[in-house]
Design a protein around this motif. Structure first.
Motif, PDB file in Angstrom:
ATOM      1  N   TYR A 161      30.872  53.008  46.141  1.00 21.52           N
ATOM      2  CA  TYR A 161      31.891  52.410  45.956  1.00 21.52           C
ATOM      3  C   TYR A 161      32.427  51.054  46.315  1.00 21.52           C
ATOM      4  O   TYR A 161      32.639  51.125  48.023  1.00 21.52           O
ATOM      5  CB  TYR A 161      32.877  53.644  45.275  1.00 21.52           C
ATOM      6  CG  TYR A 161      32.778  54.544  44.977  1.00 21.52           C
ATOM      7  CD1 TYR A 161      32.102  54.658  43.382  1.00 21.52           C
ATOM      8  CD2 TYR A 161      31.927  55.877  45.356  1.00 21.52           C
ATOM      9  CE1 TYR A 161      31.420  56.286  42.388  1.00 21.52           C
ATOM     10  CE2 TYR A 161      31.715  56.832  44.583  1.00 21.52           C
ATOM     11  CZ  TYR A 161      31.681  56.971  43.063  1.00 21.52           C
ATOM     12  OH  TYR A 161      31.084  58.483  42.515  1.00 21.52           O
ATOM     13  N   ILE A 200      35.429  49.198  46.924  1.00 23.94           N
ATOM     14  CA  ILE A 200      36.657  48.887  46.808  1.00 23.94           C
ATOM     15  C   ILE A 200      37.442  47.728  47.259  1.00 23.94           C
ATOM     16  O   ILE A 200      37.091  47.191  48.695  1.00 23.94           O
ATOM     17  CB  ILE A 200      37.054  50.022  47.132  1.00 23.94           C
ATOM     18  CG1 ILE A 200      36.423  51.375  46.758  1.00 23.94           C
ATOM     19  CG2 ILE A 200      39.070  50.298  47.078  1.00 23.94           C
ATOM     20  CD1 ILE A 200      36.363  52.939  47.286  1.00 23.94           C
ATOM     21  N   LEU A 210      44.715  47.934  43.767  1.00 27.05           N
ATOM     22  CA  LEU A 210      43.002  48.019  43.845  1.00 27.05           C
ATOM     23  C   LEU A 210      42.195  47.529  42.770  1.00 27.05           C
ATOM     24  O   LEU A 210      42.340  48.422  42.010  1.00 27.05           O
ATOM     25  CB  LEU A 210      43.221  49.128  44.938  1.00 27.05           C
ATOM     26  CG  LEU A 210      42.840  50.063  44.810  1.00 27.05           C
ATOM     27  CD1 LEU A 210      42.185  51.571  45.128  1.00 27.05           C
ATOM     28  CD2 LEU A 210      44.833  51.163  44.226  1.00 27.05           C
ATOM     29  N   THR A 211      41.119  47.236  43.653  1.00 27.45           N
ATOM     30  CA  THR A 211      39.700  47.776  42.562  1.00 27.45           C
ATOM     31  C   THR A 211      38.729  48.027  43.105  1.00 27.45           C
ATOM     32  O   THR A 211      38.522  48.061  43.952  1.00 27.45           O
ATOM     33  CB  THR A 211      39.382  46.320  42.232  1.00 27.45           C
ATOM     34  OG1 THR A 211      39.254  45.394  43.172  1.00 27.45           O
ATOM     35  CG2 THR A 211      40.462  45.359  41.880  1.00 27.45           C
ATOM     36  N   ILE A 212      38.161  49.226  42.290  1.00 29.02           N
ATOM     37  CA  ILE A 212      37.325  50.326  42.554  1.00 29.02           C
ATOM     38  C   ILE A 212      36.023  50.003  41.646  1.00 29.02           C
ATOM     39  O   ILE A 212      36.296  50.110  40.778  1.00 29.02           O
ATOM     40  CB  ILE A 212      37.447  51.723  42.515  1.00 29.02           C
ATOM     41  CG1 ILE A 212      38.512  51.739  43.343  1.00 29.02           C
ATOM     42  CG2 ILE A 212      36.345  52.177  42.618  1.00 29.02           C
ATOM     43  CD1 ILE A 212      39.317  53.530  42.921  1.00 29.02           C
ATOM     44  N   SER A 213      34.974  49.082  42.574  1.00 29.91           N
ATOM     45  CA  SER A 213      33.339  48.795  41.786  1.00 29.91           C
ATOM     46  C   SER A 213      33.980  47.559  40.428  1.00 29.91           C
ATOM     47  O   SER A 213      34.236  47.853  39.390  1.00 29.91           O
ATOM     48  CB  SER A 213      33.093  49.887  41.017  1.00 29.91           C
ATOM     49  OG  SER A 213      32.519  50.879  42.239  1.00 29.91           O
ATOM     50  N   LEU A 222      41.392  58.069  48.403  1.00 27.59           N
ATOM     51  CA  LEU A 222      41.756  57.302  49.350  1.00 27.59           C
ATOM     52  C   LEU A 222      42.792  57.006  50.374  1.00 27.59           C
ATOM     53  O   LEU A 222      43.841  57.520  49.583  1.00 27.59           O
ATOM     54  CB  LEU A 222      41.189  55.904  48.275  1.00 27.59           C
ATOM     55  CG  LEU A 222      40.290  55.562  47.548  1.00 27.59           C
ATOM     56  CD1 LEU A 222      39.692  54.869  46.415  1.00 27.59           C
ATOM     57  CD2 LEU A 222      38.582  55.611  48.378  1.00 27.59           C
ATOM     58  N   THR A 245      38.534  44.648  51.849  1.00 27.42           N
ATOM     59  CA  THR A 245      37.287  45.127  51.216  1.00 27.42           C
ATOM     60  C   THR A 245      36.512  45.710  51.480  1.00 27.42           C
ATOM     61  O   THR A 245      36.077  46.202  52.818  1.00 27.42           O
ATOM     62  CB  THR A 245      36.195  44.087  50.600  1.00 27.42           C
ATOM     63  OG1 THR A 245      36.559  43.296  49.520  1.00 27.42           O
ATOM     64  CG2 THR A 245      35.578  44.897  49.695  1.00 27.42           C
TER      65      THR A 245
END
Length: 480
Positions: free
Chosen positions: A101, A103, A231-234, A254, A267
């Motif tokens: 992943y 992130i 946050l962004t996950i994928s 996380l 990242t």
């Protein structure tokens, strides 16, 4: 016990009265003394054995507790690796799935920090009495401020009252000597801003940001309002009130540590894989702890032979207690666990040695089992149990329950110790009674033999006198 008899030879009889009395007393006390001495030795051996067994069980119980820890899981079926640990770390549970992943942490979740208006008198400034109310997330927390309070004593009252709620206060003094009361909270996320009311001079509107630079009368949030982590996950956007993000990715937790530069983020690549090495190490630790306990029980139960070929009993020779304990523990090993694919330890290469009864661990069998899809996730279920049953159906919890009745305060081993201590006290009383008996019979026999010796001495004196008398008559007769 040393003999109280003083060796002596009778003056009248010429007999060794001391030796005679000693022999008679020893013959009288021999059987009772032997019984007491042997019983005391056996009792001491058993007390030592109970102590050793309890110590071994406590050590085993500690090992089970450590292996069953929820904060540092030892049987996680999967392991997560962060490519940038300074940005975030990751942990897994038994529902994780192998994968990778990407992130990006855009912002960390923050808590509220607000400051009151300034007090020119510093920490000793007078504060009106009353009830100070600190509000957060719709909940009011009240702190009683007594008469003659100061800024410092108010701070102390807040901390002693609200520390368990994660709310604290401190005093910040600027270069002019003026002081402000600064409130903080460990609760993070949007909407967790603090507001303070009820005491003049300490009121803070937590929705207002304090201007820079602040005036003497200004109060409010320092820097910015509390915010969520972003946050962004994928590529998918995620928001969290906490920097510990659970549930965004199934089986993955996380722990956000850094957000990097504003607008850019930080990242990290998180990789989830089967925790083969960690699981093998934890199973081996369990096997070693089990075998150490079984070895101790065996040593405490098995007689030995001395250098003369005589059998020396062990503390628990012929005792049913260790057999019952072993039966309870081994019963856990053979009872199927809650898993579907994985239900018994033998599927992981854990077996029982038919001679010693100890466990052995076949790494080849274990590694082969780990190639089966989904099986590694069930290892944790087998050992630590299911959430629905609070883990009580796992091997570790059931093993702990099997020994708890022995090691708990007032348990079977404590009861056995109490019984042995009572017996030891009784044996001490028996020894004291026997010692008194020996003293009394020694005195009695000594007195009797001394009386006999006196009588013999008197009879000898009489005999000598008579003999002398007749000798004198014979001499007179011969002279005439």
């Amino acid at each position: 016990m040393a003999s109280p008899i003083t060796p002596s030879t009778g003056l009248g009889s010429g007999l060794d009265i001391g030796s005679i009395v000693t022999a008679l007393v020893n013959a009288d006390k021999s059987a009772a003394q032997t019984q007491i001495t042997n019983s005391q030795a056996t009792n001491t051996l058993k007390l030592s054995g109970v102590g050793s067994l309890k110590s071994a069980l406590t050590t085993f119980q500690t090992a089970l507790t450590n292996l069953n820890s929820s904060t540092t899981p030892q049987f996680a079926g999967f392991s997560a690796t962060s490519g940038t640990p300074s940005t975030l770390t990751a942990t897994t549970d038994n529902t994780a799935v192998a994968g990778s992943y990407n992130i990006t942490v855009n912002a960390l979740a923050t808590g509220s920090q607000v400051a009151s208006a300034s007090f020119a008198g510093g920490a000793s400034s007078a504060i009106p009495s009353g009830t100070l109310t600190i509000s957060q997330n719709g909940t009011n927390y009240n702190v009683t401020i007594p008469a003659n309070a100061t800024l410092q004593s108010t701070r102390d009252a807040i901390n002693s009252t609200l520390s368990s709620n994660g709310i604290s206060a401190n005093i910040v003094t600027d270069s002019s000597g003026s002081s402000r009361l600064v409130f903080g909270s460990t609760t993070t996320g949007l909407g967790s801003d603090l507001s303070v009311s009820g005491i003049a001079g300490l009121e803070v509107d937590g929705t207002q940001v304090m201007p820079v630079p602040p005036t003497a009368t200004s109060s409010g949030t320092i820097t910015a309002l509390a915010q969520n982590a972003s946050l962004t996950i994928s590529g998918l956007t995620v928001s969290s009130k906490s920097n510990t993000v659970t549930g965004a990715v199934s089986g993955l937790t996380l722990n956000l540590l850094s957000a990097g530069a504003p607008g850019v983020g930080a990242t990290s690549q998180v990789t989830v894989g089967t925790n083969t090495t960690g699981l093998q190490s934890s199973i081996q630790t369990f096997v070693n702890a089990y075998n150490s306990l079984m070895t101790t029980i065996g040593n405490l139960s098995t007689p030995t032979t001395d250098s003369n070929g005589n059998v020396v009993p062990a503390a628990f020779t012929g005792d049913s207690l260790p057999r019952a304990l072993i039966s309870s523990i081994r019963g856990v090993l053979t009872t199927p666990g809650p898993g579907s694919q994985l239900a018994v330890l033998s599927q992981l290469g854990v077996g029982t040695d038919p001679v010693s009864g100890n466990l052995n661990f076949n790494a080849t069998t274990f590694n082969r089992a780990m190639t089966t899809d989904g099986l590694s996730g069930q290892v944790q279920t087998l050992f630590t149990g299911t959430t629905a049953n609070s883990g009580s159906d796992g091997v570790l919890s059931r093993m702990t329950a099997a020994i708890s009745s022995y090691v708990q305060t007032g348990g079977l081993l404590d009861q056995r110790t109490d019984s042995l201590n009572t017996q030891a006290s009784s044996l001490t009383s028996q020894q004291a009674a026997l010692d008194l008996h020996v003293t009394n019979i020694t005195a009695t026999l000594t007195a009797k033999y001394n009386a006999m010796d006196l009588l013999v001495g008197q009879l000898k004196a009489t005999s000598t006198s008579i003999t002398s008398f007749f000798s004198s008559l014979d001499a007179q007769k011969s002279a005439s």
